[in-house]
Design a protein around this motif. Structure first.
Motif, mmCIF file in Angstrom:
data_model
loop_
_atom_site.group_PDB
_atom_site.id
_atom_site.type_symbol
_atom_site.label_atom_id
_atom_site.label_comp_id
_atom_site.label_asym_id
_atom_site.label_seq_id
_atom_site.Cartn_x
_atom_site.Cartn_y
_atom_site.Cartn_z
ATOM 1 N N GLN A 253 0.806 -1.215 0.000
ATOM 2 C CA GLN A 253 0.000 0.000 0.000
ATOM 3 C C GLN A 253 0.844 1.271 0.000
ATOM 4 O O GLN A 253 0.503 2.244 -0.675
ATOM 5 N N SER A 254 1.938 1.285 0.763
ATOM 6 C CA SER A 254 2.611 2.556 1.036
ATOM 7 C C SER A 254 4.092 2.609 0.712
ATOM 8 O O SER A 254 4.666 3.707 0.706
ATOM 9 N N TYR A 255 4.723 1.461 0.434
ATOM 10 C CA TYR A 255 6.182 1.533 0.325
ATOM 11 C C TYR A 255 6.645 2.307 -0.901
ATOM 12 O O TYR A 255 7.713 2.931 -0.876
ATOM 13 N N LYS A 256 5.859 2.310 -1.977
ATOM 14 C CA LYS A 256 6.284 3.019 -3.184
ATOM 15 C C LYS A 256 6.581 4.485 -2.890
ATOM 16 O O LYS A 256 7.573 5.041 -3.385
ATOM 17 N N ASP A 257 5.747 5.102 -2.075
ATOM 18 C CA ASP A 257 5.954 6.517 -1.759
ATOM 19 C C ASP A 257 7.106 6.701 -0.776
ATOM 20 O O ASP A 257 7.831 7.699 -0.843
ATOM 21 N N ILE A 258 7.283 5.754 0.129
ATOM 22 C CA ILE A 258 8.453 5.808 1.023
ATOM 23 C C ILE A 258 9.735 5.710 0.205
ATOM 24 O O ILE A 258 10.709 6.437 0.445
ATOM 25 N N PHE A 259 9.735 4.824 -0.780
ATOM 26 C CA PHE A 259 10.928 4.646 -1.621
ATOM 27 C C PHE A 259 11.216 5.903 -2.434
ATOM 28 O O PHE A 259 12.382 6.255 -2.667
ATOM 29 N N ALA A 260 10.162 6.604 -2.855
ATOM 30 C CA ALA A 260 10.374 7.863 -3.586
ATOM 31 C C ALA A 260 11.099 8.873 -2.704
ATOM 32 O O ALA A 260 12.013 9.582 -3.161
ATOM 33 N N ILE A 261 10.714 8.949 -1.429
ATOM 34 C CA ILE A 261 11.404 9.833 -0.495
ATOM 35 C C ILE A 261 12.846 9.367 -0.304
ATOM 36 O O ILE A 261 13.777 10.177 -0.177
ATOM 37 N N THR A 262 13.054 8.049 -0.309
ATOM 38 C CA THR A 262 14.406 7.494 -0.208
ATOM 39 C C THR A 262 15.268 7.964 -1.376
ATOM 40 O O THR A 262 16.438 8.334 -1.205
ATOM 41 N N LEU A 263 14.709 7.948 -2.580
ATOM 42 C CA LEU A 263 15.454 8.402 -3.755
ATOM 43 C C LEU A 263 15.788 9.886 -3.659
ATOM 44 O O LEU A 263 16.901 10.306 -4.018
#
Length: 465
Positions: free
Chosen positions: A436-446
């Motif tokens: 549900q949410s990791y894609k957006d967390i990963f965007a912040i990681t990038l």
């Protein structure tokens, strides 16, 4: 084959961390398994002479910082100060700016010395209420909290008391305030790009007709708006931690000098205990600042804190023990892996990167990603390669303060992969899944990872430190 063994040990540790197993147990298993496959006769000597030595050395330096930070954060929570800060931020920025409000609150708490794990628990109830009222999808809450707590206030802004900004001080002889201009540039980049991304995601969801969501779990009770302490009083301990940290950073070296020794009062001929103040001054400064913060909370909220202090302090200390032992185990693991022949292949490959700062950034963020820990990955990288980093930087006339800031920011880059402990905790608290949410967390990681290279470019173009 030596390289394959090292790679297998790293992948194994990453896999068990992803599956939720204890790093405290499996870090020595992974490290000694690699030793067994390389030279079986070295298993026992490596365990006692290197793994345990490095693990205990890490705890000796940093365990008090973990404990004091956890207790300070718990007292802020028990006193109702975190709720007061959130409420004041909502009044100032407005409920329509839910994402900005939550990022601001997380940033304030983290920069004030509250552990990022504590920030997640303290802010989530208010984030859920604000997102629900603003009809923003709940799945964006983890990325919003991550931007405020896991990024620029964790390791970019100068003076932050988080452990990721303290670890480089003992390797480079710097302070928590190293490279203030570069850190500020990196922080502004992360904040601007991160907020722009989150706003784009919010607008996309709004255009698609997606609301807060239904059939959700771990939903907190709506914020009731009960009377809270004056927000200025709630902010005072956080401000004092920052001011005291800066003051102690300046005063401690002046008071103790370059080194300090004393004779312990023991029976027989005592050997003097000698300490290099430059390597521990930043750690002492943070510890003193956190103590002042703790005393300030107690002075203003003695009764509400003492009602739950016994249980609250146990929970805080338990969390500090787990976090510090996890990181110390990864530190010991890194020391063992760095001593194996296969690691020379990795080190030589990284040495092929000609630029000293890019070399350091890639080395630190790669190991942080593999271990799933910013502090653990940075500890491994600096323990194994700090002397090389320093030599290369000195040859290129790069100040140690720049090495400090690049290492700290790189540690918070690719560390937030799916197996990262803070990510797993964040998703568990919010009742959401990786899907549900990791894609957006990963965007912040990038975004966070890009910021390291923005800072490197800024240094080379301007010479700012």
């Amino acid at each position: 084959m030596d390289f394959v063994i090292v790679l297998a040990a790293l992948c194994f540790l990453m896999f068990v961390a992803y599956r939720g197993y204890s790093v405290i147990l499996f870090a020595p298993v992974a490290a000694l398994g690699a030793v067994l496959l390389t030279d079986p006769g070295l298993v026992a000597p490596m365990f006692t002479g290197l793994f345990m030595d490095k693990m205990v050395g890490f705890l000796k330096l940093y365990f008090p910082v973990f404990v004091l930070g956890a207790i300070f954060g718990k007292l802020i929570e028990l006193a109702g100060f975190s709720q007061a800060i959130v409420g004041a931020t909502i009044r100032v920025l407005g409920r329509s700016r839910a994402m900005l409000s939550i990022v601001a609150v997380c940033a304030l708490l983290t920069y004030g010395g509250v552990s990022l794990f504590v920030v997640v628990f303290a802010v989530y109830p208010f984030a859920a209420e604000m997102f629900r009222q603003s009809d923003i999808p709940k799945r964006l809450i983890p990325a919003t909290i991550a931007l405020g707590a896991f990024t620029f206030t964790m390791d970019a802004l100068p003076g932050t008391p988080q452990i990721q900004n303290i670890i480089p001080t003992s390797f480079f002889g710097t302070t928590a305030w190293a490279a203030p201009w570069l850190g500020t540039i990196g922080a502004l980049f992360i904040l601007a790009v991160g907020l722009s991304y989150l706003e784009w995601r919010r607008r996309s969801a709004l255009a698609a007709g997606e609301g807060y969501g239904g059939d959700l779990v771990n939903e907190p009770a709506p914020f009731s708006g009960e009377r809270l302490v004056n927000p200025l009083i709630a902010l005072l301990p956080l401000v004092l931690v920052g001011v005291s940290n800066k003051a102690f950073t300046t005063l401690i070296p002046q008071f103790y000098g370059a080194s300090h020794e004393f004779l312990p009062a023991v029976i027989g001929d005592a050997k003097p205990v000698v300490q290099e103040v430059a390597k521990v001054a930043a750690i002492w400064a943070v510890e003193g600042a956190l103590l002042i913060g703790i005393l300030t909370v107690l002075a203003f909220a003695w009764k509400p804190v003492m009602k739950s202090f016994a249980e609250g302090s146990k929970a805080a200390i338990g969390g500090a023990l787990l976090a510090s032992m996890n990181t110390a185990s990864e530190y010991g693991f890194g020391a063992v892996i760095a001593s194996l022949p296969g690691f020379l292949v990795v080190a030589n490959a990284l040495k092929a990167i000609p630029d000293p700062l890019v070399n350091e950034a890639i080395s630190v963020t790669a190991l942080a990603g593999i271990t799933g820990s910013a502090s653990g990955g940075m500890s491994i990288a600096l323990a194994a390669m700090s002397e090389t980093f320093i030599a290369n930087a000195q040859a290129a006339h790069i100040p140690m303060e720049v090495l400090h800031r690049v290492a700290a920011m790189a540690s918070g880059g690719m560390d937030t992969l799916p197996h990262n402990g803070a990510v797993i905790t964040l998703l568990a608290v919010t009742g959401l899944t990786h899907r549900q949410s990791y894609k957006d967390i990963f965007a912040i990681t990038l975004v966070k990872t890009m910021a390291v290279f923005v800072v490197i470019v800024a240094f080379y173009l301007t010479g700012l430190v």
